[in-house]
Every structure is written in structure tokens, then in C-alpha cells.
Design a protein around this motif. Structure first.
Motif, PDB file in Angstrom:
ATOM      1  N   TYR A   7       0.834  -1.209   0.000  1.00 35.66           N
ATOM      2  CA  TYR A   7       0.000   0.000   0.000  1.00 35.66           C
ATOM      3  C   TYR A   7       0.866   1.255   0.000  1.00 35.66           C
ATOM      4  O   TYR A   7       1.918   1.303   0.639  1.00 35.66           O
ATOM      5  CB  TYR A   7      -0.922   0.013   1.215  1.00 35.66           C
ATOM      6  CG  TYR A   7      -2.207  -0.733   0.971  1.00 35.66           C
ATOM      7  CD1 TYR A   7      -3.427  -0.080   0.966  1.00 35.66           C
ATOM      8  CD2 TYR A   7      -2.202  -2.103   0.717  1.00 35.66           C
ATOM      9  CE1 TYR A   7      -4.612  -0.762   0.726  1.00 35.66           C
ATOM     10  CE2 TYR A   7      -3.374  -2.792   0.467  1.00 35.66           C
ATOM     11  CZ  TYR A   7      -4.579  -2.109   0.474  1.00 35.66           C
ATOM     12  OH  TYR A   7      -5.740  -2.775   0.228  1.00 35.66           O
ATOM     13  N   LYS A   8       0.410   2.234  -0.752  1.00 40.42           N
ATOM     14  CA  LYS A   8       1.044   3.551  -0.721  1.00 40.42           C
ATOM     15  C   LYS A   8       0.423   4.317   0.447  1.00 40.42           C
ATOM     16  O   LYS A   8      -0.785   4.528   0.492  1.00 40.42           O
ATOM     17  CB  LYS A   8       0.826   4.297  -2.028  1.00 40.42           C
ATOM     18  CG  LYS A   8       1.607   5.613  -2.125  1.00 40.42           C
ATOM     19  CD  LYS A   8       1.358   6.293  -3.453  1.00 40.42           C
ATOM     20  CE  LYS A   8       2.045   5.600  -4.600  1.00 40.42           C
ATOM     21  NZ  LYS A   8       3.522   5.730  -4.547  1.00 40.42           N
ATOM     22  N   VAL A   9       1.271   4.712   1.375  1.00 38.52           N
ATOM     23  CA  VAL A   9       0.817   5.347   2.614  1.00 38.52           C
ATOM     24  C   VAL A   9       1.395   6.752   2.692  1.00 38.52           C
ATOM     25  O   VAL A   9       2.569   6.968   2.365  1.00 38.52           O
ATOM     26  CB  VAL A   9       1.273   4.518   3.838  1.00 38.52           C
ATOM     27  CG1 VAL A   9       0.906   5.211   5.139  1.00 38.52           C
ATOM     28  CG2 VAL A   9       0.655   3.121   3.779  1.00 38.52           C
ATOM     29  N   MET A  10       0.544   7.701   3.114  1.00 38.51           N
ATOM     30  CA  MET A  10       1.036   9.052   3.358  1.00 38.51           C
ATOM     31  C   MET A  10       0.705   9.431   4.799  1.00 38.51           C
ATOM     32  O   MET A  10      -0.445   9.359   5.220  1.00 38.51           O
ATOM     33  CB  MET A  10       0.431  10.070   2.409  1.00 38.51           C
ATOM     34  CG  MET A  10       1.063  11.462   2.565  1.00 38.51           C
ATOM     35  SD  MET A  10       0.715  12.573   1.188  1.00 38.51           S
ATOM     36  CE  MET A  10      -1.011  12.910   1.478  1.00 38.51           C
ATOM     37  N   ILE A  11       1.719   9.792   5.540  1.00 38.15           N
ATOM     38  CA  ILE A  11       1.579  10.149   6.950  1.00 38.15           C
ATOM     39  C   ILE A  11       1.905  11.630   7.097  1.00 38.15           C
ATOM     40  O   ILE A  11       2.957  12.090   6.654  1.00 38.15           O
ATOM     41  CB  ILE A  11       2.532   9.319   7.826  1.00 38.15           C
ATOM     42  CG1 ILE A  11       2.269   7.820   7.624  1.00 38.15           C
ATOM     43  CG2 ILE A  11       2.383   9.687   9.296  1.00 38.15           C
ATOM     44  CD1 ILE A  11       3.460   6.954   7.908  1.00 38.15           C
ATOM     45  N   THR A  12       0.995  12.362   7.694  1.00 43.94           N
ATOM     46  CA  THR A  12       1.220  13.779   7.986  1.00 43.94           C
ATOM     47  C   THR A  12       1.398  13.917   9.486  1.00 43.94           C
ATOM     48  O   THR A  12       0.522  13.539  10.262  1.00 43.94           O
ATOM     49  CB  THR A  12       0.038  14.635   7.511  1.00 43.94           C
ATOM     50  OG1 THR A  12      -0.186  14.387   6.113  1.00 43.94           O
ATOM     51  CG2 THR A  12       0.307  16.108   7.714  1.00 43.94           C
ATOM     52  N   ALA A  13       2.542  14.442   9.903  1.00 49.21           N
ATOM     53  CA  ALA A  13       2.872  14.479  11.328  1.00 49.21           C
ATOM     54  C   ALA A  13       3.715  15.712  11.636  1.00 49.21           C
ATOM     55  O   ALA A  13       4.363  16.267  10.749  1.00 49.21           O
ATOM     56  CB  ALA A  13       3.632  13.215  11.724  1.00 49.21           C
ATOM     57  N   PRO A  14       3.707  16.148  12.899  1.00 49.70           N
ATOM     58  CA  PRO A  14       4.579  17.259  13.297  1.00 49.70           C
ATOM     59  C   PRO A  14       6.046  16.928  13.034  1.00 49.70           C
ATOM     60  O   PRO A  14       6.462  15.773  13.126  1.00 49.70           O
ATOM     61  CB  PRO A  14       4.302  17.404  14.798  1.00 49.70           C
ATOM     62  CG  PRO A  14       2.949  16.810  14.999  1.00 49.70           C
ATOM     63  CD  PRO A  14       2.854  15.690  14.006  1.00 49.70           C
ATOM     64  N   GLU A  15       6.813  17.953  12.714  1.00 52.38           N
ATOM     65  CA  GLU A  15       8.213  17.758  12.350  1.00 52.38           C
ATOM     66  C   GLU A  15       9.008  17.034  13.438  1.00 52.38           C
ATOM     67  O   GLU A  15       9.858  16.198  13.144  1.00 52.38           O
ATOM     68  CB  GLU A  15       8.864  19.111  12.069  1.00 52.38           C
ATOM     69  CG  GLU A  15       8.295  19.823  10.851  1.00 52.38           C
ATOM     70  CD  GLU A  15       8.856  21.226  10.708  1.00 52.38           C
ATOM     71  OE1 GLU A  15       9.666  21.627  11.569  1.00 52.38           O
ATOM     72  OE2 GLU A  15       8.478  21.910   9.745  1.00 52.38           O
ATOM     73  N   GLU A  16       8.679  17.341  14.715  1.00 53.13           N
ATOM     74  CA  GLU A  16       9.523  16.835  15.794  1.00 53.13           C
ATOM     75  C   GLU A  16       9.421  15.328  15.988  1.00 53.13           C
ATOM     76  O   GLU A  16      10.261  14.726  16.654  1.00 53.13           O
ATOM     77  CB  GLU A  16       9.191  17.549  17.111  1.00 53.13           C
ATOM     78  CG  GLU A  16       7.771  17.336  17.630  1.00 53.13           C
ATOM     79  CD  GLU A  16       6.792  18.382  17.162  1.00 53.13           C
ATOM     80  OE1 GLU A  16       5.729  18.518  17.780  1.00 53.13           O
ATOM     81  OE2 GLU A  16       7.098  19.066  16.142  1.00 53.13           O
ATOM     82  N   ILE A  17       8.398  14.680  15.415  1.00 52.24           N
ATOM     83  CA  ILE A  17       8.306  13.226  15.580  1.00 52.24           C
ATOM     84  C   ILE A  17       8.576  12.484  14.278  1.00 52.24           C
ATOM     85  O   ILE A  17       8.372  11.284  14.190  1.00 52.24           O
ATOM     86  CB  ILE A  17       6.935  12.807  16.165  1.00 52.24           C
ATOM     87  CG1 ILE A  17       5.785  13.225  15.232  1.00 52.24           C
ATOM     88  CG2 ILE A  17       6.748  13.390  17.555  1.00 52.24           C
ATOM     89  CD1 ILE A  17       4.442  12.662  15.678  1.00 52.24           C
ATOM     90  N   THR A  18       9.044  13.219  13.277  1.00 53.36           N
ATOM     91  CA  THR A  18       9.301  12.589  11.972  1.00 53.36           C
ATOM     92  C   THR A  18      10.322  11.461  12.087  1.00 53.36           C
ATOM     93  O   THR A  18      10.148  10.384  11.505  1.00 53.36           O
ATOM     94  CB  THR A  18       9.795  13.640  10.963  1.00 53.36           C
ATOM     95  OG1 THR A  18       8.783  14.642  10.812  1.00 53.36           O
ATOM     96  CG2 THR A  18      10.081  12.996   9.616  1.00 53.36           C
ATOM     97  N   GLY A  19      11.401  11.693  12.847  1.00 52.36           N
ATOM     98  CA  GLY A  19      12.435  10.671  12.980  1.00 52.36           C
ATOM     99  C   GLY A  19      11.908   9.385  13.580  1.00 52.36           C
ATOM    100  O   GLY A  19      12.238   8.284  13.112  1.00 52.36           O
ATOM    101  N   SER A  20      11.089   9.499  14.610  1.00 54.08           N
ATOM    102  CA  SER A  20      10.518   8.305  15.255  1.00 54.08           C
ATOM    103  C   SER A  20       9.617   7.550  14.290  1.00 54.08           C
ATOM    104  O   SER A  20       9.627   6.309  14.251  1.00 54.08           O
ATOM    105  CB  SER A  20       9.724   8.721  16.493  1.00 54.08           C
ATOM    106  OG  SER A  20      10.559   9.357  17.427  1.00 54.08           O
ATOM    107  N   ILE A  21       8.851   8.285  13.491  1.00 54.58           N
ATOM    108  CA  ILE A  21       7.958   7.627  12.533  1.00 54.58           C
ATOM    109  C   ILE A  21       8.769   6.930  11.448  1.00 54.58           C
ATOM    110  O   ILE A  21       8.443   5.806  11.027  1.00 54.58           O
ATOM    111  CB  ILE A  21       6.984   8.655  11.922  1.00 54.58           C
ATOM    112  CG1 ILE A  21       6.024   9.165  13.003  1.00 54.58           C
ATOM    113  CG2 ILE A  21       6.197   8.039  10.778  1.00 54.58           C
ATOM    114  CD1 ILE A  21       5.112  10.277  12.547  1.00 54.58           C
TER     115      ILE A  21
END
Length: 709
Positions: free
Chosen positions: A617-631
């Protein structure tokens, strides 16, 4: 009972992250309007908005509610909504019929993730928005930080109309820089005392007043000219400018409230009836064929159903907005979506779960009716001779899937009926009975959404259910050629069974050349229902197998492709060549060659380097910058590949390809590490080979299941 024309009906939807105080603010608004004589609380479980048992149990709003109030000659319909993205279907449907949004921010927490996500919806709908900074009585309130975050997240169109004098435990005073007065509230809240602005606040108030004027004038050339001429705008001019800027989604005025102490609710009500637009002032509703509908009671009648709920012992309660004309008791309207004629036998205004009978509702108003037999959410009803169909609400695609089954025998039909009703009430839920996976699947928006589904099944429908991880729709295919001769022979007295087939199979791909070394007598290309192809060649020479048996051979192959040899999954992209065989004058029949075809295909398949494919599946996640690394780390731990990163304001959009087999755990991990601050969308992209060790594990698991049977 007072009647209101279209000019005097306002529809406002309360928006914001859970815990921001929307429901408590609605209580204060209703109290100030005299609709209720006592304000309820979440703790006492007696608010007008949160009336359902599950909301009492969980202590939060889970469904949108409709309430109405009267304020200085205006009718104000208030729609309260949940604050979780899991329940976005409830939020979006309420926004669809509102003409203004009241975004509630918690001054202790600032701009929270639910607010961010909902703000994106307001931009999509171009909904006018006013902002109420709430909980200013909290000792950890920080008004300035909250406003700064709002400007950072939503843009510089955020403009102060009010600011608190003494936020915190002693909060009781607000400076209003539109009216240039100070409001001071008593301990009981309610109507404030109007006072001159203290000398200590005059400089700040004058500065903010000037900023407000300049911001308003900057959006209107005529007001800008007046401002240049006079160096000032009067209150009426400022309200006119704010009114138009709200309609254009250009300015978002900020107010101060303490919903708990009933401070500021009356001022909000006054601004809503004085400045916020009515439905007839908003851009016209558009039909599916691009026509515009005039929101006027003088036009022919049309209404749009935005929500449906089922009440025990009563039936379906349909909530609607009157798009044009008037609706009266006894009217007969045609459902443009179904062609059925519906009689409106009862009309209601709503106060939470309380139905108030009315004789008519005009264009722009929102109400409810009972027992429409063939009408559902997203349907348009109209009078004869006025065929219109409004653009439907686009509910978000599901992001979470679970399998459900009843634990008691004999309740299958009851469970099916309950699931149908859940979808009727909440179209953001999808139910799929998968013949391929042998499971009933619920597709929803997340774990909280699933918790609501589970509660309804167990408590409203009295069903005992079990939820399981959904199976994966794998595909099987081959990587090399294989050739075999298979004989099916069975003798049991009298006529027996005989069929012999020489068969070759090969991987099929687009553009593959025709097979060589065979005399092709017939060819069938079959587009498989589950995707991919089967190409079947009849290369029999000299009548070794009679032509009439080829459909049976093909049928046997298709049966085995429906449940493949590796894991029982569908087989795709195979080329089959039947080039020789034998038959018996007496014992050969359709069944014999069907079985021979099936077994020859199975034997060949096992010998043709079979492989298992899994859906990616093609997934797009929108998240705050500060948790990008963890995601990013979480994505990579789930056999996934990051395709790219894009900045979206203060958010990061992460694009990735993730196996559906990993999505169940991944969505739970994502919610945990982001505390719900990430939004995810997903869509099928392609099939890809399963890693060898996982393939072997799945094959062994399938063999074990067969042995148990």
C-alpha cells in the motif's frame, strides 16, 4: 413559537481537539440564550450534547449533535462535534451543513493535533471560522502562547478581537478591542459589566485596535480608502469588514472565554448573530451537474440529509439542511438518489436528544424528521419538478481494518443487520464480507472508532462478538516453466473415470511472445476477477483429447487457481499449454478431465518455482516535524520503504510503501508514538514478492490448517 426567515438563521459548528471544552461551551451558550435554566457538566453526565451512554462512559463527545437557540431575533443552530480524527466522519458531516465554525482552543495546551487536523477540513470547505481561546481560568493558561501557535499553524489571518486582563485562577476580565471596552464578569459569569479600559491597558488595547482595523481594511478596498481618509473605521465598518472577510475565509477573529465559568459565551453569541454569515450569504450549494442552488425560501424546496441515527423503538431519525424553499409537515418530496417519494409527517428542531415539533423550516435551517423509508445520508430530497442532487459528503477512506465474527451460533443474521445499521449511521465505516478471506471485515478510521463500533454491537445490539486481525489477500504465481503428464483413472464397477493430460505452464507477463514448438488450435485470455491473467492454449493435435473436454480442463485449472497450492490464495499471471493427452471411449467424461486439469496444474505449479505475492500500500503520513524521525524508524521496522518527505507548513508528509500485512501493527505503533498527532491515508499500490522466510512460514501454517480440517 417564533418563526425565522432565511436571513435570521445562523448555523455554527463547534470544532476543536478533545478536551478543549466544546460541549461545556455549548451548555453556556444555551444557558445564555435561555434555552436551558441550568448548565450541565461532563462530570455529572447531564449536558445537552453528550447524552448517550457510551459518551457518559468514556467522558467525551463521540457523535455530532444538533442544538438550537434563539438570540436577539436570530435562530442559532449549534452543532457540537468530537475532537478525534478517528471520528472525522461525524466532524465532516456537521461541517458540511454549517455556515461558520467556532474553533475552541485550550489555553493550557495550545494548538493540539485534533485542532490541526480539523483546521485542514475548514480550509477544504472554505468555512468561516472564529476562534475561542477557552479555559482562561486555568492556572496554567497561556493566552499569548496559544495565539502565537495559532498564527504559526494557521497563518497571520488570526486577528485578536479580545485578550484577557488576568488569566489564571483570578480570571474575570477581558479587553474587547473591537468595541474598545473592558468586560468584567461576576463569580457566576453570565452578562458582564461594561467598563472603560484601564489606563494600564490602554496602550496595548489601542495598538491591538489599530492592528485589527488595518487587518480588516487590508481585505477590502473601500474600507481601506475610508481608513486612509479618516485614519479610523467605526464599529459598524469594522463589523462589515469582518463579516465579508469571514465569508471569504480571509480573517479568523479570536475571542476569550471560560466555558466552565460561563464567561464570554454571550459575547460569542452576539458576534455570531451580528457578524457571522447566514446560509443565504455563503457561496451557493452546487449540484452534481454543476448547477447552483439559491438559498431562498422563495425557491422550490430541496433538502440535504447529512446524518442518520436509529432510535430504539422509534426508527431512523434523519437530520437535514433545507437548501431552498420551505419544508412543511405533510409535504411529499422525491428522493433524487432513489427515485422514491417520501412524505414528511413530522418536523423537529433538536436540543440534543430532545425533539421539538415545528410546523415548517425555511431555507438555511437545519432540522430532523422521522421514518423516511428509503432515504439515507447524502441523499437530496426535492419537490416535484425541481430535480436536484447536491454534491455528496466525501467521507475519508478507512485507515484501520479488523475482522469480526459472532461468538454465538445462530446470530449471523442479527450481526449482519447490526453492521448494516452501523454503516447507515456512520458512512465512514465500511463493511466487507470477503469470500476470498472468509472473513467479515470492518474498515474504519482507527482504534477509537473501532471501540465505538464494538460498544454499539455489544450494548445497543446485544451481540457477543470477537475481533481478529484480518487475513491478507496474498497472490500466488510462478517464476519458471514446468511440464507434466497427469493421468486420472478411477474404476469402481461399471463405467469408470479416465483422463490424461500433458500440460506445460509458464509465467505470463504483458508482451510475452507466443509459445513456440506447439501447434496452437485455440487460445483463451481470461482477465481474472482478482487481478492478473490466465492464458490457456489448446495445442492438441490429432484428436488425442476431444475438443468438448477443454472447457472441463479449463474449469479444473480455474478451481485450483481460485485456491492456490501454496496457501490457498488466488493464483495469477500463468500461461497454460495443453499439448497432448489420452481419453477412453467409455470412461472419459467432463469430471475426469476437470480433475485431470486441476491436478496437472497443481503438480506443475509446485515445480515451477512458485512464489507468494503480498499487497503493498502507498501510505502518506502527515505528522509534526519533531516526531518525523521516530515515525521513519517505525516505518523501517515494518518491512517498508520510505519514498519521500515533503514539508507541509509545520508538518512533514512522509510517503512510504508498506505491506498490508504490517499495517495492523504499524497503525497502532504510529498512534502510540505520535499520541494521535499523525494523520494517515492509504491506498493499494501493487503486489510484491513475500520474503522467503515469511513465505515458508505461511506455507507451513496453511498445511497445518489443512491437517486440522
Amino acid at each position: 413559537m417564533a418563526n425565522f426567515d432565511s436571513n435570521h438563521v445562523k448555523n455554527v459548528v463547534l470544532l476543536g481537539h478533545t478536551g478543549s471544552g466544546k460541549t461545556t461551551l455549548a451548555e453556556s451558550m444555551l444557558f445564555e440564550a435561555g434555552i436551558i435554566n441550568r448548565r450541565g457538566t461532563i462530570e455529572d453526565q447531564n449536558t445537552i450534547g453528550d447524552y448517550s451512554d457510551i459518551e457518559h462512559e468514556k467522558g467525551k463527545t463521540l457523535f455530532s449533535k444538533l442544538m438550537n437557540s434563539k438570540w436577539r431575533g436570530f435562530k442559532i443552530n449549534i452543532l457540537d462535534t468530537p475532537g478525534y480524527d478517528d471520528l472525522s466522519g461525524e466532524i465532516i458531516s456537521a461541517m458540511r451543513v454549517a455556515d461558520c465554525g467556532l474553533m475552541v482552543l485550550n489555553s493550557r495546551m495550545g494548538v493540539e493535533v485534533g485542532t490541526d487536523i480539523i483546521w485542514q477540513y475548514t480550509n477544504e470547505y472554505k468555512l468561516p471560522v472564529i476562534i475561542a481561546v477557552n479555559q482562561l481560568d486555568n492556572e496554567k493558561s497561556d493566552f499569548d502562547r496559544t495565539v502565537a501557535e495559532a498564527k504559526e499553524h494557521f497563518g497571520n489571518q488570526i486577528v485578536l478581537v479580545q485578550y484577557p486582563v488576568n488569566q489564571g485562577a483570578a480570571f474575570d476580565s477581558v479587553i474587547d478591542v473591537l468595541n474598545m471596552v473592558m468586560y468584567r464578569y461576576s463569580n457566576q459569569g453570565g452578562k458582564p459589566e461594561k467598563l472603560p479600559i484601564p489606563d494600564s491597558e490602554k496602550e496595548k488595547a489601542n495598538r491591538l485596535h489599530k492592528e485589527l482595523i488595518e487587518t480588516i481594511a487590508g481585505n477590502d478596498e473601500n474600507l481601506m480608502e475610508h481608513y486612509f481618509e479618516k485614519g479610523e473605521l467605526d464599529e459598524d465598518e469594522m463589523k462589515l469588514g469582518l463579516h465579508q472577510s469571514l465569508i471569504n475565509h480571509e480573517l479568523f477573529p479570536v475571542f476569550c472565554v471560560s466555558a466552565k465559568l460561563n464567561m464570554g459565551a454571550g459575547r460569542l453569541m452576539g458576534f455570531i448573530d451580528n457578524v457571522c454569515p447566514s446560509a443565504f450569504e455563503m457561496p451557493k450549494q452546487v449540484t452534481v451537474d454543476g448547477k447552483e442552488i439559491n438559498c431562498s425560501e422563495k425557491e422550490k424546496t430541496a433538502l440535504f440529509v447529512y446524518k442518520t441515527i436509529t432510535e430504539p423503538h422509534i426508527g431512523d431519525l434523519s437530520f437535514f439542511k433545507v437548501l431552498s424553499g420551505k419544508i412543511k409537515n405533510g409535504d411529499e418530496l422525491t428522493n433524487e438518489n432513489t427515485g422514491q417519494v417520501e412524505k414528511i409527517s413530522q418536523l423537529f428542531e433538536m436540543e440534543g436528544n430532545k425533539r421539538i415539533p415545528v410546523d415548517e423550516l425555511v431555507a438555511g435551517d437545519i432540522g430532523a424528521t422521522l421514518k423516511l423509508k428509503n432515504t439515507h445520508t447524502n441523499n437530496t430530497l426535492h419537490e416535484r419538478g425541481f430535480p436536484v442532487e447536491i454534491k455528496p459528503i466525501q467521507f475519508p477512506n478507512p485507515t484501520f481494518t479488523i475482522a469480526v465474527e459472532g461468538t454465538k451460533k445462530g446470530e449471523e443474521e442479527k450481526l449482519s443487520s447490526a453492521l448494516h445499521q452501523l454503516v447507515e449511521e456512520d458512512p465512514s465505516i465500511k463493511v466487507e464480507v470477503s469470500a476470498e478471506l472468509h472473513q467479515t471485515l470492518i474498515h474504519c478510521q482507527g482504534e477509537l472508532h473501532l471501540a465505538v463500533v464494538k460498544w454499539k454491537l455489544e450494548n445497543s445490539h446485544k451481540l457477543s462478538v470477537r475481533f481478529q486481525k484480518p487475513k491478507v489477500a496474498y497472490r500466488e504465481t510462478i517464476q519458471s516453466d514446468a511440464d507434466t503428464v497427469y493421468r486420472h483413472k478411477k474404476q469402481s464397477g461399471g463405467a469408470g473415470q479416465f483422463g490424461e493430460i500433458a500440460m506445460k505452464i509458464e509465467p505470463w507477463y504483458e508482451g510475452i511472445p507466443e509459445p513456440t514448438g506447439f501447434s496452437i488450435r485455440g487460445k483463451e485470455e481470461i482477465d481474472l476477477p482478482w487481478g492478473g491473467k490466465l492464458v490457456y492454449y489448446n495445442c492438441i493435435v490429432g484428436g488425442a483429447i476431444d475438443t468438448r473436454f477443454h472447457p472441463s480442463i479449463l474449469k479444473g485449472i480455474m478451481e485450483k487457481m481460485h485456491e492456490g497450492p501454496l496457501t490457498g490464495s488466488h493464483v495469477q499471471d500463468v500461461r497454460v499449454i495443453v499439448y497432448d493427452g489420452k481419453m477412453h471411449a467409455v470412461d472419459s467424461n467432463d469430471l475426469s478431465f476437470k480433475i485431470a486439469g486441476m491436478m496437472a496444474f497443481k503438480e506443475n505449479f509446485i515445480n515451477a518455482s512458485p512464489k507468494l505475492l503480498e499487497p503493498i500500500y502507498k501510505v502518506m503520513i502527515t505528522a509534526p516535524e519533531e516526531i518525523t524521525g521516530s515515525i521513519m524508524s517505525a516505518i523501517q521496522s515494518h518491512r517498508s520503504m520510505v519514498e519521500g518527505l515533503d514539508a507541509e507548513g509545520h508538518f512533514t508528509q512522509i510517503k512510504a510503501l508498506i505491506p498490508i500485512a504490517e499495517m495492523h501493527e504499524f497503525t497502532s505503533d504510529l498512534r502510540s508514538l505520535s499520541q494521535g498527532r499523525a494523520k494517515i491515508t492509504m491506498a493499494f499500490d501493487h503486489y510484491e514478492s513475500v520474503p522467503y522466510e515469511i513465505q515458508e512460514r505461511l506455507i507451513q501454517s496453511f498445511k497445518s490448517e489443512l491437517q486440522e480440517i
